[in-house]
Design an enzyme around this catalytic site. Structure first.
Site, PDB file in Angstrom:
ATOM      1  N   GLU A   1      56.920  83.079  28.927  1.00  0.00           N
ATOM      2  CA  GLU A   1      57.839  82.081  29.497  1.00  0.00           C
ATOM      3  C   GLU A   1      58.300  82.428  30.908  1.00  0.00           C
ATOM      4  O   GLU A   1      59.482  82.668  31.132  1.00  0.00           O
ATOM      5  CB  GLU A   1      59.097  82.011  28.621  1.00  0.00           C
ATOM      6  CG  GLU A   1      58.903  81.377  27.288  1.00  0.00           C
ATOM      7  CD  GLU A   1      60.130  81.551  26.393  1.00  0.00           C
ATOM      8  OE1 GLU A   1      60.220  80.822  25.412  1.00  0.00           O
ATOM      9  OE2 GLU A   1      60.979  82.428  26.676  1.00  0.00           O
ATOM     10  N   PRO A   2      57.400  82.467  31.879  1.00  0.00           N
ATOM     11  CA  PRO A   2      57.847  82.780  33.239  1.00  0.00           C
ATOM     12  C   PRO A   2      58.661  81.642  33.853  1.00  0.00           C
ATOM     13  O   PRO A   2      58.357  80.467  33.630  1.00  0.00           O
ATOM     14  CB  PRO A   2      56.528  82.963  33.997  1.00  0.00           C
ATOM     15  CG  PRO A   2      55.530  82.148  33.238  1.00  0.00           C
ATOM     16  CD  PRO A   2      55.962  82.211  31.796  1.00  0.00           C
TER      17      PRO A   2
ATOM     18  N   CYS B   1      85.528  77.897  50.560  1.00  0.00           N
ATOM     19  CA  CYS B   1      86.813  78.580  50.673  1.00  0.00           C
ATOM     20  C   CYS B   1      86.842  79.784  49.760  1.00  0.00           C
ATOM     21  O   CYS B   1      87.495  79.755  48.706  1.00  0.00           O
ATOM     22  CB  CYS B   1      87.929  77.618  50.297  1.00  0.00           C
ATOM     23  SG  CYS B   1      88.679  76.966  51.746  1.00  0.00           S
TER      24      CYS B   1
ATOM     25  N   TYR C   1      66.583  79.396  40.279  1.00  0.00           N
ATOM     26  CA  TYR C   1      67.996  79.700  40.029  1.00  0.00           C
ATOM     27  C   TYR C   1      68.884  79.433  41.246  1.00  0.00           C
ATOM     28  O   TYR C   1      69.868  80.123  41.476  1.00  0.00           O
ATOM     29  CB  TYR C   1      68.157  81.153  39.537  1.00  0.00           C
ATOM     30  CG  TYR C   1      67.335  81.447  38.301  1.00  0.00           C
ATOM     31  CD1 TYR C   1      67.589  80.779  37.105  1.00  0.00           C
ATOM     32  CD2 TYR C   1      66.289  82.369  38.332  1.00  0.00           C
ATOM     33  CE1 TYR C   1      66.817  81.019  35.967  1.00  0.00           C
ATOM     34  CE2 TYR C   1      65.520  82.622  37.195  1.00  0.00           C
ATOM     35  CZ  TYR C   1      65.799  81.942  36.023  1.00  0.00           C
ATOM     36  OH  TYR C   1      65.038  82.179  34.904  1.00  0.00           O
TER      37      TYR C   1
END
Ligand code: LLP
Length: 464
Positions: free
Chosen positions: A313-314, A385, A414
């Site tokens: 599952e790369p 901020c 990601y």
């Protein structure tokens, strides 16, 4: 906290000048199609400067050739080292979209999803349900029902999952195939937040519970335990943990046999690291696949166990290097004798990895990728901020000014999938580039979009 080392770029950006390795896409920092024409950066045959003129900034860009090349590297290596009986599965948490679902499906991949949203995106993007696996340590009833109704294979993570899968199998009165996930007790060297194989992980059954689980499943007429799964972590550079994992999976498949289960599928998870900076030296996709293939085949041979379907599952190693993010540089703040901040028009909302994991990246100026101008050291800050909203603690690039564009490499995984609207900042658009053409794969959000889900109750409207 891990120290941030800072980027060590050799003369004239060696990471761009390096020969691009088509055989091992995860050994490059830049997309395979990166070129420099008249001193300016091009990706996928497109001028990055022109893309910003057309689509504005910040901008995520994905290079189709790099993506397909990574998929093919997994496919070819599996065919070579584990012929005829494998299924690579893309971990869609790395970057989930209709486009990604469609692309990986066209490359013969299955898909790993962990929510109804990822499942829906996969199905609508064209991944067939029998090639999807559904993970998660706390699936909702609605999500489980969605998976079961769509005949998607559920990876049972804990007793709560198991109880509900038993109920489904009884209510539907049809056989349901499941896999179970366990925690193999393997340590690996990666950031503690992305380590999942050690005993104290929240994911999967503990080893001590496995025999009990095998026994319980065997009592249920309609549940068929077809496979075992384990995932030990992410951004891993060592091969040994995966070598060990192959053997451990086979040993538990043999144990399961004692309880009447014929394990036909072993899923080793993902985890292969990629090259974010010159200091990173991940193994190639081919070496990683060879390691797990050999370890599973050897353990099967030794125990006379029929070779199972090998799944992996790369996520990161499929999509990270294909992606870059382009920012526009705005304000400067020089603190004499200490540092110079340059602030960009994005930051922790489009890339939360530096603030979350102290991750390092490589970057260059779009119109001076080889640092031909006099070099300077900068701290690159985001616009949020939050003092910690810093993308680079220290980076050496050509001297730059307001309005210059900065390209950050290795952001395909990601980033968009972990992005937020912190400070009500709209998400950037995402483009696919290939052969000199750019296509939109995600529209830019607007500030108006962010109001879509706000509700002002009637009595407050009356008051104002
Ligand atoms: N399979 C399972 C069950 C997983 O949990 C993961 C990642 C993968 C496969 C894919 O792993 P990869 O090949 O991408 O390493 N947000 C973190 C990474 C979290 C990984 C979560 N699980 C980061 O930005 O580094």
């Amino acid at each position: 906290m891990m120290p941030i080392k800072g980027l060590k770029m050799k003369e004239k950006n060696s990471f761009i000048n390096n020969k691009i390795d088509f055989e091992s896409p995860n050994k490059n920092i830049v997309p395979l199609t990166t070129t420099i024409n008249n001193g300016k950066l091009f990706i996928g045959g497109c001028s990055v400067e022109q893309l910003i003129k057309n689509y504005d900034s910040p901008l995520y860009i994905l290079d189709e050739l790099t993506l397909r090349n990574s998929c093919k590297a997994y496919k070819n290596a599996l065919d070579k080292f584990y012929p005829g009986n494998s299924l690579p599965i893309y971990a869609s948490k790395a970057n989930s979209s209709l486009f990604m679902s469609n692309l990986i499906s066209s490359e013969g991949f299955g898909l790993d999803a962990v929510s109804e949203g990822e499942l829906l995106t996969a199905l609508k993007g064209g991944v067939s349900s029998e090639k999807i696996v559904f993970h998660g340590n706390n699936k909702s009833d609605k999500e489980l029902e969605f998976a079961v109704t769509n005949k998607i294979k559920v990876v049972v993570d804990n007793n709560y999952d198991l109880e509900r899968m038993i109920s489904f199998s009884q209510a539907l009165d049809r056989r349901i195939k499941i896999m179970i996930r366990f925690t193999p007790g393997i340590e690996c060297h990666t950031h503690e937040y992305i380590r999942t194989g050690s005993f104290d992980s929240k994911f999967g059954f503990g080893l001590e519970n496995l025999n009990y689980v095998f026994k319980e499943i065997n009592k249920v007429k309609n549940l068929e335990l077809v496979g075992l799964h384990a995932h030990i972590g992410s951004q891993i550079f060592e091969l040994e943990p995966h070598r060990d994992l192959g053997e451990i999976l086979v040993n538990f498949a043999i144990d399961a046999q004692k309880y009447g289960h014929q394990i036909k599928e072993l899923n080793v998870g993902g985890g292969l690291g990629i090259k974010y900076t010159n200091e990173d030296d991940p193994p190639s996709i081919e070496d990683w696949v060879k390691t797990i293939s050999e370890s599973v085949s050897k353990a099967c041979d030794k125990n006379n166990f029929k070779l199972p379907l090998l799944m992996c599952e790369p996520g990161r190693s499929i999509v990270s290097t294909a992606g870059v993010t382009i920012y526009k540089i705005g304000s400067f703040k020089e603190i004499p004798g200490l540092k110079t901040y340059i602030s960009v028009d994005g930051g922790m909302s489009d890339n939360p990895r530096p603030i979350t994991y102290q991750s390092n990246y490589s970057a260059c100026l779009v119109n001076d990728p080889l640092n031909k101008k006099q070099k300077n050291k900068y701290t690159v800050a985001g616009k949020h901020c939050e003092s910690g909203d810093v993308l680079f603690k220290e980076i050496e690039i050509g001297s730059c000014q307001t309005g210059d564009l900065l390209c950050v490499f290795g952001t395909g995984a990601y980033n968009l999938s972990m992005s937020s609207n912190y400070n009500r900042i709209p998400r950037p658009a995402a483009l696919l580039v290939s052969n000199g053409t750019a296509e939109l794969i995600q529209k830019r959000e607007t500030s108006e979009d962010l109001l879509k889900f706000d509700v002002l109750p009637d009595r407050f409207i009356k008051q104002s």
